[in-house]
Write an enzyme that holds these catalytic residues in place. Sequence first.
Site, PDB file in Angstrom:
ATOM      1  N   SER A 212       0.846  -1.187   0.000  1.00 27.73           N
ATOM      2  CA  SER A 212       0.000   0.000   0.000  1.00 27.73           C
ATOM      3  C   SER A 212       0.883   1.240   0.000  1.00 27.73           C
ATOM      4  O   SER A 212       2.057   1.181   0.388  1.00 27.73           O
ATOM      5  CB  SER A 212      -0.863   0.000   1.268  1.00 27.73           C
ATOM      6  OG  SER A 212      -1.548   1.222   1.424  1.00 27.73           O
TER       7      SER A 212
ATOM      8  N   TYR B  18      -2.431  -1.064  10.146  1.00 28.13           N
ATOM      9  CA  TYR B  18      -2.417  -1.190   8.688  1.00 28.13           C
ATOM     10  C   TYR B  18      -1.077  -0.712   8.131  1.00 28.13           C
ATOM     11  O   TYR B  18      -0.447  -1.402   7.330  1.00 28.13           O
ATOM     12  CB  TYR B  18      -3.571  -0.392   8.086  1.00 28.13           C
ATOM     13  CG  TYR B  18      -3.678  -0.524   6.585  1.00 28.13           C
ATOM     14  CD1 TYR B  18      -4.254  -1.651   6.018  1.00 28.13           C
ATOM     15  CD2 TYR B  18      -3.206   0.471   5.738  1.00 28.13           C
ATOM     16  CE1 TYR B  18      -4.361  -1.791   4.650  1.00 28.13           C
ATOM     17  CE2 TYR B  18      -3.307   0.350   4.368  1.00 28.13           C
ATOM     18  CZ  TYR B  18      -3.876  -0.791   3.828  1.00 28.13           C
ATOM     19  OH  TYR B  18      -3.969  -0.921   2.465  1.00 28.13           O
TER      20      TYR B  18
END
Length: 193
Positions: free
Chosen positions: A72, A86
């Site tokens: 990401s 995350y």
Amino acid sequence: TARAAEAALGAVDVLANVAGIGDRGGAPIEEIEDAVFHGVLAVNLAGPFYFCRVLLPGMAERGRGAVVNVSSLAGRTKSALGGLAYTASKSGLLGLTRHLAFDYGPRGVRVNAICPGGVDTPMIRNAAAAGAAQGGEIAKVRAAHAAAMQALMPIKRLSSAEEQAAAIAFLASDDASYINGVSLDVNGGLFMA
């Protein structure tokens, strides 16, 4: 499981580690529950580790294969909308990618990653809805981050899952036969390294 897939379908030459979950963005570290932190790391980092541990030896034995991990933008910098777990999991996935690329490249297996920015998926839509439902300060922080991100994006939209899949397919293909250990930014120019 991976072994069951190989038994049913034959040898695996391409592995795309795509599964991912998020956590509550904007929460300070002291408010992050252990179960949430461990759950995000279990899916986003441990899952790819376990799939690689099972499938890479066979690829190396055959002298060919490609792994593409979906990290990401958060793994390259910090998540604008997601949480600390995350960001940590996606950063760790980039480290796993580089390490495996170094170890398995000499054995004919390439390991790369893509780093999407915002992708129009149910996870993004659900996070936006959850932020609005939470109200208060967290919703304001999320809205400010989303607006700032949109203002900085040269391509003024979220990507589609199909655009991310195309990047994965490229890295898994023979067209990328000399690409190994790369973290390919697929984020519309939001992050340029």
